[in-house]
Design an enzyme around this catalytic site. Structure first.
Site, PDB file in Angstrom:
ATOM      1  N   LYS A 113     -19.474  79.686  75.021  1.00 33.99           N
ATOM      2  CA  LYS A 113     -19.246  79.007  73.739  1.00 33.99           C
ATOM      3  C   LYS A 113     -20.311  79.409  72.722  1.00 33.99           C
ATOM      4  CE  LYS A 113     -16.128  75.396  74.948  1.00 33.99           C
ATOM      5  NZ  LYS A 113     -15.884  74.409  75.935  1.00 33.99           N
ATOM      6  N   LYS A 196      -8.325  81.632  81.263  1.00 40.62           N
ATOM      7  CA  LYS A 196      -7.739  80.324  81.600  1.00 40.62           C
ATOM      8  C   LYS A 196      -7.022  79.743  80.381  1.00 40.62           C
ATOM      9  CE  LYS A 196     -11.155  76.909  80.418  1.00 40.62           C
ATOM     10  NZ  LYS A 196     -11.233  75.508  80.399  1.00 40.62           N
ATOM     11  N   LYS A 199      -7.749  74.798  75.359  1.00 40.88           N
ATOM     12  CA  LYS A 199      -7.425  74.174  74.069  1.00 40.88           C
ATOM     13  C   LYS A 199      -7.943  75.013  72.915  1.00 40.88           C
ATOM     14  CE  LYS A 199      -8.580  69.627  75.776  1.00 40.88           C
ATOM     15  NZ  LYS A 199     -10.028  69.814  76.001  1.00 40.88           N
TER      16      LYS A 199
HETATM   17  N1  AQP Z   1      -6.712  76.183  82.513  1.00 40.96           N
HETATM   18  C1  AQP Z   1      -7.097  75.173  83.281  1.00 40.96           C
HETATM   19  N2  AQP Z   1      -6.696  75.095  84.566  1.00 40.96           N
HETATM   20  C2  AQP Z   1      -7.070  74.050  85.366  1.00 40.96           C
HETATM   21  N3  AQP Z   1      -7.860  73.041  84.921  1.00 40.96           N
HETATM   22  C3  AQP Z   1      -8.277  73.074  83.638  1.00 40.96           C
HETATM   23  N4  AQP Z   1      -9.046  72.246  82.893  1.00 40.96           N
HETATM   24  C4  AQP Z   1      -9.172  72.737  81.644  1.00 40.96           C
HETATM   25  N5  AQP Z   1      -8.497  73.884  81.536  1.00 40.96           N
HETATM   26  C5  AQP Z   1      -7.924  74.129  82.751  1.00 40.96           C
HETATM   27  C6  AQP Z   1      -9.620  71.004  83.408  1.00 40.96           C
HETATM   28  O1  AQP Z   1      -9.293  69.963  82.492  1.00 40.96           O
HETATM   29  C7  AQP Z   1     -10.351  69.000  82.511  1.00 40.96           C
HETATM   30  C8  AQP Z   1     -10.745  68.645  81.119  1.00 40.96           C
HETATM   31  O2  AQP Z   1     -11.320  69.739  80.453  1.00 40.96           O
HETATM   32  P1  AQP Z   1     -12.093  69.516  79.070  1.00 40.96           P
HETATM   33  O3  AQP Z   1     -11.159  69.309  77.977  1.00 40.96           O
HETATM   34  O4  AQP Z   1     -13.078  68.448  79.221  1.00 40.96           O
HETATM   35  O5  AQP Z   1     -12.880  70.854  78.875  1.00 40.96           O
HETATM   36  P2  AQP Z   1     -12.494  72.316  79.246  1.00 40.96           P
HETATM   37  O6  AQP Z   1     -12.622  72.503  80.709  1.00 40.96           O
HETATM   38  O7  AQP Z   1     -13.375  73.195  78.429  1.00 40.96           O
HETATM   39  O8  AQP Z   1     -10.959  72.410  78.794  1.00 40.96           O
HETATM   40  P3  AQP Z   1     -10.258  73.354  77.768  1.00 40.96           P
HETATM   41  O9  AQP Z   1      -8.866  72.920  77.669  1.00 40.96           O
HETATM   42  O10 AQP Z   1     -10.478  74.772  78.129  1.00 40.96           O
HETATM   43  O11 AQP Z   1     -10.951  73.043  76.385  1.00 40.96           O
HETATM   44  P4  AQP Z   1     -11.819  73.974  75.437  1.00 40.96           P
HETATM   45  O12 AQP Z   1     -10.965  75.159  75.100  1.00 40.96           O
HETATM   46  O13 AQP Z   1     -12.093  73.093  74.264  1.00 40.96           O
HETATM   47  O14 AQP Z   1     -13.054  74.371  76.169  1.00 40.96           O
HETATM   48  C9  AQP Z   1     -11.481  69.592  83.356  1.00 40.96           C
HETATM   49  O15 AQP Z   1     -11.430  69.018  84.651  1.00 40.96           O
HETATM   50  C10 AQP Z   1     -11.147  71.051  83.412  1.00 40.96           C
HETATM   51  O16 AQP Z   1     -11.640  71.664  84.581  1.00 40.96           O
END
Ligand code: AQP
Length: 335
Positions: A113, A196, A199
């Site tokens: 990030k 992966k 969001k």
């Molecule tokens: N692609 C994924 N596959 C499986 N698990 C996932 N998680 C996120 N993406 C995947 C799981 O969702 C939970 C919440 O995640 P978060 O929103 O707190 O942060 P993150 O892991 O950074 O999720 P994102 O969607 O990828 O958000 P951004 O893009 O903002 O960083 C966690 O348990 C995560 O493992």
């Protein structure tokens, strides 16, 4: 010992299939085997990426609706907003004071990030994992179900718990276990099978949102990247075909079949057929959840009541833990 889950999602962007399968579904699977379940909407973590803060209120309610619509009963379990329990940030400060900077610098999410926004990397992003450790340890949680990408942060949480226990010479915190379900650990982007689903990906076509209607789901799956080869019946052949592997894995999850069975079904078939069946299976599974989310979001005051009830339960559990923690740090208690 009481078993207790703590897990959460950041209310940033659009909640997607990766969050649902990687996190929420594994929570739902564990509901009956764990004594106490706390599910948090980690709004203060959303502030670490400034671009996400403008829709924070709306996104917070959407995540709460997603938890409930996916099968988490807000009466039996505790759903709450991180900022409604001020102890998280207090405990994070204590952890900041005993966590070496080297531990935080090694976090791959921070590196990824920070690299995307080199000139505007804020302290909050750097110390995010100490706040996540506080989210978990304030509850003395024993289990933390997450997707694969959060494993390193849960391991750091264990290191911080151990360091704190040593620092105060008392076993205050248990070492929480990460729970990661293999099949759903890493749902990949529909546009790039090596990334992966996330969001923050700029392309809406890279992910399926929980609020996408049936036509949008079908369109995103139709447009998903694939290759030109038909499917063989060997699981090992998928290793060099990440996009195919991701779509077939999603089909296996939604139809509750093994990958071997799915390959048997699709051997020699083209992606047009696979995508059409995957669309049906995804829509079948996701449509009732979307409709229930919409219903919940149309009754905001009930949703807020659930969140208040969750915050009360969370504050009641954590308050005595914090007294114990402050006492162990030799802070003067005047209560
Ligand atoms: N692609 C994924 N596959 C499986 N698990 C996932 N998680 C996120 N993406 C995947 C799981 O969702 C939970 C919440 O995640 P978060 O929103 O707190 O942060 P993150 O892991 O950074 O999720 P994102 O969607 O990828 O958000 P951004 O893009 O903002 O960083 C966690 O348990 C995560 O493992």
């Amino acid at each position: 010992m009481t078993t207790r889950i703590l897990s959460g999602i950041r209310p940033t962007g659009h909640i997607h299939l990766g969050n649902y399968l990687g996190a929420i579904c594994s929570w739902v699977d564990m509901l009956n085997t764990i004594d106490e379940c706390f599910f948090c909407i980690v709004d203060q973590h959303a502030l670490t990426t400034a671009e996400d803060s403008k829709d924070l209120r709306k996104n917070t309610l959407t995540i709460a609706a997603a938890y409930i619509a996916s099968g988490i009963d807000p009466v039996k379990n505790h759903i709450f907003i991180q900022s409604h329990v001020p102890y998280h940030t207090e405990l994070a400060w204590y952890f900041n004071c005993i966590t070496p900077m080297g531990w935080l610098s090694r976090m791959t999410q921070f590196k990824d990030k920070a690299n995307k926004n080199k000139d505007h990397t804020m302290t909050g992003l750097f110390v995010y994992p100490a706040l996540m450790a506080a989210d978990i340890l304030a509850y003395k949680a024993t289990h933390v179900p997450v997707g694969e990408d959060q494993k390193q942060h849960v391991e750091l949480t264990r290191d911080i718990a151990h360091a704190f226990n040593n620092y105060v010479d008392k076993q205050i915190f248990p070492l929480p276990e990460p729970i990661i379900k293999k099949e759903t650990a890493r749902i990949m982007s529909l546009r790039d099978g090596l990334k992966k689903m996330s969001k923050s990906d700029p392309s809406d076509y890279s992910r399926i949102h929980l609020l996408d209607d049936n036509e949008t789901i079908a369109l995103k799956i139709r447009k998903a990247k694939t290759d030109a080869e038909p499917i063989s019946n060997l699981v090992s052949d998928l290793e060099s075909r990440p996009e195919a592997k991701n779509l077939l894995n999603l089909y296996a999850i939604f139809t509750q079949n093994s990958m071997e069975k799915v390959l048997e079904e699709f051997e020699g078939k083209l992606f047009s057929e696979i995508k059409s069946k995957l669309s049906d299976a995804t829509i079948n599974h996701m449509e009732p959840i979307r409709l229930q989310m919409i219903k919940l979001l149309n009754d905001e005051s009930t949703l807020i009541q659930h969140l208040k009830k969750g915050a009360n339960a969370a504050n009641s559990l954590v308050e005595p833990h914090m007294q114990e923690i402050r006492h162990s740090l030799n802070l003067l208690l005047c209560l």
